[in-house]
Design a protein around this motif. Structure first.
Motif, PDB file in Angstrom:
ATOM      1  N   ILE A  47      49.609  37.316  45.923  1.00 45.50           N
ATOM      2  CA  ILE A  47      48.665  36.332  45.380  1.00 45.50           C
ATOM      3  C   ILE A  47      47.275  36.927  45.207  1.00 45.50           C
ATOM      4  CG2 ILE A  47      47.463  34.154  45.866  1.00 45.50           C
ATOM      5  CD1 ILE A  47      50.043  33.215  47.261  1.00 45.50           C
ATOM      6  N   ILE A  48      46.832  37.687  46.199  1.00 41.36           N
ATOM      7  CA  ILE A  48      45.482  38.254  46.126  1.00 41.36           C
ATOM      8  C   ILE A  48      45.402  39.341  45.055  1.00 41.36           C
ATOM      9  CG2 ILE A  48      43.707  39.503  47.421  1.00 41.36           C
ATOM     10  CD1 ILE A  48      44.622  37.978  49.905  1.00 41.36           C
ATOM     11  N   ILE A  49      46.472  40.116  44.901  1.00 38.52           N
ATOM     12  CA  ILE A  49      46.494  41.124  43.836  1.00 38.52           C
ATOM     13  C   ILE A  49      46.539  40.441  42.475  1.00 38.52           C
ATOM     14  CG2 ILE A  49      47.828  43.012  42.809  1.00 38.52           C
ATOM     15  CD1 ILE A  49      48.658  43.838  45.611  1.00 38.52           C
ATOM     16  N   ASN A  50      47.296  39.344  42.381  1.00 40.03           N
ATOM     17  CA  ASN A  50      47.330  38.563  41.137  1.00 40.03           C
ATOM     18  C   ASN A  50      45.944  38.027  40.793  1.00 40.03           C
ATOM     19  OD1 ASN A  50      50.074  38.867  40.646  1.00 40.03           O
ATOM     20  ND2 ASN A  50      50.642  36.990  41.713  1.00 40.03           N
ATOM     21  N   ALA A  51      45.189  37.658  41.829  1.00 38.99           N
ATOM     22  CA  ALA A  51      43.839  37.119  41.623  1.00 38.99           C
ATOM     23  C   ALA A  51      42.944  38.126  40.913  1.00 38.99           C
ATOM     24  CB  ALA A  51      43.217  36.704  42.949  1.00 38.99           C
ATOM     25  N   LYS A  52      43.281  39.415  41.028  1.00 39.97           N
ATOM     26  CA  LYS A  52      42.512  40.461  40.373  1.00 39.97           C
ATOM     27  C   LYS A  52      43.041  40.757  38.967  1.00 39.97           C
ATOM     28  CE  LYS A  52      41.007  43.865  42.879  1.00 39.97           C
ATOM     29  NZ  LYS A  52      39.607  43.448  43.002  1.00 39.97           N
ATOM     30  N   GLY A  53      44.105  40.033  38.574  1.00 35.84           N
ATOM     31  CA  GLY A  53      44.678  40.266  37.249  1.00 35.84           C
ATOM     32  C   GLY A  53      45.456  41.564  37.167  1.00 35.84           C
ATOM     33  N   GLU A  54      46.015  42.001  38.291  1.00 32.92           N
ATOM     34  CA  GLU A  54      46.742  43.264  38.326  1.00 32.92           C
ATOM     35  C   GLU A  54      48.250  42.999  38.262  1.00 32.92           C
ATOM     36  OE1 GLU A  54      45.635  46.301  38.316  1.00 32.92           O
ATOM     37  OE2 GLU A  54      43.489  45.920  38.516  1.00 32.92           O
ATOM     38  N   LYS A 105      41.537  46.023  28.443  1.00 36.57           N
ATOM     39  CA  LYS A 105      41.049  47.215  27.759  1.00 36.57           C
ATOM     40  C   LYS A 105      42.082  48.319  27.901  1.00 36.57           C
ATOM     41  CE  LYS A 105      36.049  46.442  28.210  1.00 36.57           C
ATOM     42  NZ  LYS A 105      34.782  46.975  28.754  1.00 36.57           N
ATOM     43  N   GLU A 106      42.201  49.122  26.861  1.00 43.42           N
ATOM     44  CA  GLU A 106      43.159  50.223  26.881  1.00 43.42           C
ATOM     45  C   GLU A 106      42.833  51.186  28.017  1.00 43.42           C
ATOM     46  OE1 GLU A 106      45.013  53.568  23.830  1.00 43.42           O
ATOM     47  OE2 GLU A 106      43.687  51.993  23.069  1.00 43.42           O
ATOM     48  N   GLY A 107      43.859  51.561  28.767  1.00 36.01           N
ATOM     49  CA  GLY A 107      43.658  52.468  29.887  1.00 36.01           C
ATOM     50  C   GLY A 107      43.356  51.754  31.197  1.00 36.01           C
ATOM     51  N   LYS A 108      43.181  50.420  31.129  1.00 38.41           N
ATOM     52  CA  LYS A 108      42.911  49.623  32.327  1.00 38.41           C
ATOM     53  C   LYS A 108      44.140  48.767  32.637  1.00 38.41           C
ATOM     54  CE  LYS A 108      38.601  50.952  32.685  1.00 38.41           C
ATOM     55  NZ  LYS A 108      38.085  51.745  33.837  1.00 38.41           N
ATOM     56  N   THR A 109      44.272  48.339  33.895  1.00 41.22           N
ATOM     57  CA  THR A 109      45.419  47.520  34.279  1.00 41.22           C
ATOM     58  C   THR A 109      45.093  46.031  34.338  1.00 41.22           C
ATOM     59  OG1 THR A 109      44.901  47.924  36.626  1.00 41.22           O
ATOM     60  CG2 THR A 109      46.554  49.346  35.595  1.00 41.22           C
ATOM     61  N   GLU A 110      43.811  45.677  34.321  1.00 44.45           N
ATOM     62  CA  GLU A 110      43.442  44.259  34.359  1.00 44.45           C
ATOM     63  C   GLU A 110      43.982  43.539  33.130  1.00 44.45           C
ATOM     64  OE1 GLU A 110      39.325  42.866  35.429  1.00 44.45           O
ATOM     65  OE2 GLU A 110      39.430  42.065  33.390  1.00 44.45           O
ATOM     66  N   VAL A 111      44.690  42.433  33.347  1.00 41.91           N
ATOM     67  CA  VAL A 111      45.317  41.704  32.257  1.00 41.91           C
ATOM     68  C   VAL A 111      44.287  40.913  31.451  1.00 41.91           C
ATOM     69  CG1 VAL A 111      45.786  39.638  33.635  1.00 41.91           C
ATOM     70  CG2 VAL A 111      47.253  40.171  31.692  1.00 41.91           C
ATOM     71  N   ARG A 112      44.562  40.744  30.164  1.00 43.83           N
ATOM     72  CA  ARG A 112      43.704  39.925  29.315  1.00 43.83           C
ATOM     73  C   ARG A 112      44.054  38.452  29.541  1.00 43.83           C
ATOM     74  NH1 ARG A 112      40.753  40.389  24.654  1.00 43.83           N
ATOM     75  NH2 ARG A 112      41.239  42.614  24.534  1.00 43.83           N
ATOM     76  N   ILE A 215      39.631  30.589  40.914  1.00 41.05           N
ATOM     77  CA  ILE A 215      38.199  30.864  40.760  1.00 41.05           C
ATOM     78  C   ILE A 215      37.988  32.268  40.194  1.00 41.05           C
ATOM     79  CG2 ILE A 215      36.016  31.167  42.007  1.00 41.05           C
ATOM     80  CD1 ILE A 215      37.052  29.046  44.009  1.00 41.05           C
ATOM     81  N   SER A 216      38.758  33.228  40.711  1.00 40.21           N
ATOM     82  CA  SER A 216      38.645  34.620  40.272  1.00 40.21           C
ATOM     83  C   SER A 216      39.001  34.770  38.795  1.00 40.21           C
ATOM     84  CB  SER A 216      39.561  35.506  41.121  1.00 40.21           C
ATOM     85  OG  SER A 216      39.536  36.847  40.674  1.00 40.21           O
ATOM     86  N   TRP A 217      40.064  34.088  38.349  1.00 42.27           N
ATOM     87  CA  TRP A 217      40.481  34.193  36.951  1.00 42.27           C
ATOM     88  C   TRP A 217      39.490  33.519  36.009  1.00 42.27           C
ATOM     89  CZ3 TRP A 217      45.272  35.315  34.031  1.00 42.27           C
ATOM     90  CH2 TRP A 217      46.036  36.309  34.661  1.00 42.27           C
ATOM     91  N   LYS A 218      38.859  32.418  36.452  1.00 43.74           N
ATOM     92  CA  LYS A 218      37.830  31.772  35.630  1.00 43.74           C
ATOM     93  C   LYS A 218      36.666  32.732  35.418  1.00 43.74           C
ATOM     94  CE  LYS A 218      37.532  27.954  34.427  1.00 43.74           C
ATOM     95  NZ  LYS A 218      37.882  27.304  33.136  1.00 43.74           N
ATOM     96  N   ARG A 223      33.891  36.854  32.060  1.00 45.42           N
ATOM     97  CA  ARG A 223      33.412  38.234  31.979  1.00 45.42           C
ATOM     98  C   ARG A 223      34.032  38.937  30.771  1.00 45.42           C
ATOM     99  NH1 ARG A 223      36.116  42.149  34.111  1.00 45.42           N
ATOM    100  NH2 ARG A 223      37.004  40.897  35.785  1.00 45.42           N
ATOM    101  N   GLN A 224      35.315  38.694  30.516  1.00 48.96           N
ATOM    102  CA  GLN A 224      35.976  39.312  29.375  1.00 48.96           C
ATOM    103  C   GLN A 224      35.379  38.831  28.052  1.00 48.96           C
ATOM    104  OE1 GLN A 224      40.228  38.760  29.751  1.00 48.96           O
ATOM    105  NE2 GLN A 224      40.390  40.069  31.563  1.00 48.96           N
ATOM    106  N   LYS A 225      35.084  37.541  27.983  1.00 48.65           N
ATOM    107  CA  LYS A 225      34.459  36.986  26.773  1.00 48.65           C
ATOM    108  C   LYS A 225      33.091  37.594  26.527  1.00 48.65           C
ATOM    109  CE  LYS A 225      36.685  32.435  26.511  1.00 48.65           C
ATOM    110  NZ  LYS A 225      36.470  30.962  26.580  1.00 48.65           N
ATOM    111  N   GLU A 226      32.299  37.697  27.597  1.00 51.55           N
ATOM    112  CA  GLU A 226      30.965  38.280  27.475  1.00 51.55           C
ATOM    113  C   GLU A 226      31.035  39.739  27.072  1.00 51.55           C
ATOM    114  OE1 GLU A 226      29.131  37.606  31.227  1.00 51.55           O
ATOM    115  OE2 GLU A 226      28.892  35.449  30.934  1.00 51.55           O
ATOM    116  N   SER A 227      32.022  40.444  27.592  1.00 53.64           N
ATOM    117  CA  SER A 227      32.185  41.865  27.270  1.00 53.64           C
ATOM    118  C   SER A 227      32.533  42.059  25.801  1.00 53.64           C
ATOM    119  CB  SER A 227      33.284  42.463  28.154  1.00 53.64           C
ATOM    120  OG  SER A 227      33.510  43.819  27.828  1.00 53.64           O
ATOM    121  N   GLU A 228      33.355  41.169  25.257  1.00 54.49           N
ATOM    122  CA  GLU A 228      33.743  41.294  23.851  1.00 54.49           C
ATOM    123  C   GLU A 228      32.603  40.917  22.900  1.00 54.49           C
ATOM    124  OE1 GLU A 228      37.197  38.778  23.829  1.00 54.49           O
ATOM    125  OE2 GLU A 228      38.556  40.498  23.955  1.00 54.49           O
TER     126      GLU A 228
END
Length: 230
Positions: A47-54, A105-112, A215-218, A223-228
């Motif tokens: 669950i905690i690893i999922n919270a990081k989008g991994e 992002k390409e080369g990263k493991t964090e899910v979109r 909370i982490s995914w929100k 953050r992903q929206k701001e980055s794009e």
């Protein structure tokens, strides 16, 4: 593991607290076999690893589902057994592939993080209702213990695995609802066998972790929206 090293202080504190409480309750209340302890540790770690989008979190969930299915069978919670072995486990495997194929992002493991349309949400609700209706009669046929909570668990589990596969931030919120149902289920089981108190503690910690995951995914989505945009 590199993923553990990447935990923030809050994530590390949550993870260690969960491990301590789960392990302590297992030995204090005489947990129902070492498999219960291993499954609980794998579950909260997932669950905690999922919270990081991994994606790794979904792979760990596959092994947790196998163990939890057997534990559920031991107390005649056939709904839990069928749900985790026939639904959560294969969907976790599909989600693992989906998350790997959709990195932010390409080369990263964090899910979109994905945004579902109103039409798809409506489809999910109808599908969840249909699955729940069918499972109610299946579980009743097998004389499943605590039939109504078991049926509710099927409903919340199905919605949660669907949202997980579709990479929606709301999957953790639905899993939190499922955790509440499971706390009730295993509290009822603990009246017959106090060793299941350790399972109650386990899902209580799952509840806290899933709320953190939402909370982490929100935050991750923003953050992903701001980055794009930048």
């Amino acid at each position: 593991m590199n993923i553990i090293k990447s935990f923030t202080k809050a994530e590390r504190a949550l993870w260690l607290t969960a491990l301590i409480l789960i392990t302590a309750s297992f030995f204090i209340f005489g947990g129902n076999g070492i498999l219960t302890l291993i499954a609980s540790i794998l579950g909260v770690t997932s669950i905690i690893i999922n919270a990081k989008g991994e994606p790794l979190g979904q792979l760990i969930m596959v092994f947790f589902s196998l163990m939890y299915g057997y534990i559920s069978f031991s107390f005649s919670y056939y709904g839990e057994m069928i749900t985790y072995l026939g639904m959560t486990m294969p969907m976790a495997a599909f989600s693992y592939i989906s998350w790997l194929r959709n990195p932010f992002k390409e080369g990263k493991t964090e899910v979109r993080v994905n945004t579902l349309s109103a039409l798809e949400v409506g489809f999910m609700i109808l599908l969840t209702g249909a699955v729940t209706f069918v499972f109610y009669f299946i579980l009743r046929h097998f004389n499943t213990a605590n039939l109504i909570p078991s049926t509710l668990s099927v409903a919340t589990s199905f919605a949660a695995v669907y949202l997980t596969f579709r990479r929606s931030e709301y999957f953790s919120l639905i899993y939190a609802m499922n955790d509440i149902v499971l706390v009730i289920l295993w509290t009822l089981a603990a009246f017959s066998d106090t060793s299941y108190i350790s399972v109650v503690i386990c899902f209580a910690m799952f509840l806290v972790s899933d709320i953190y995951g939402f909370i982490s995914w929100k935050k991750m989505k923003n953050r992903q929206k701001e980055s794009e945009l930048s």
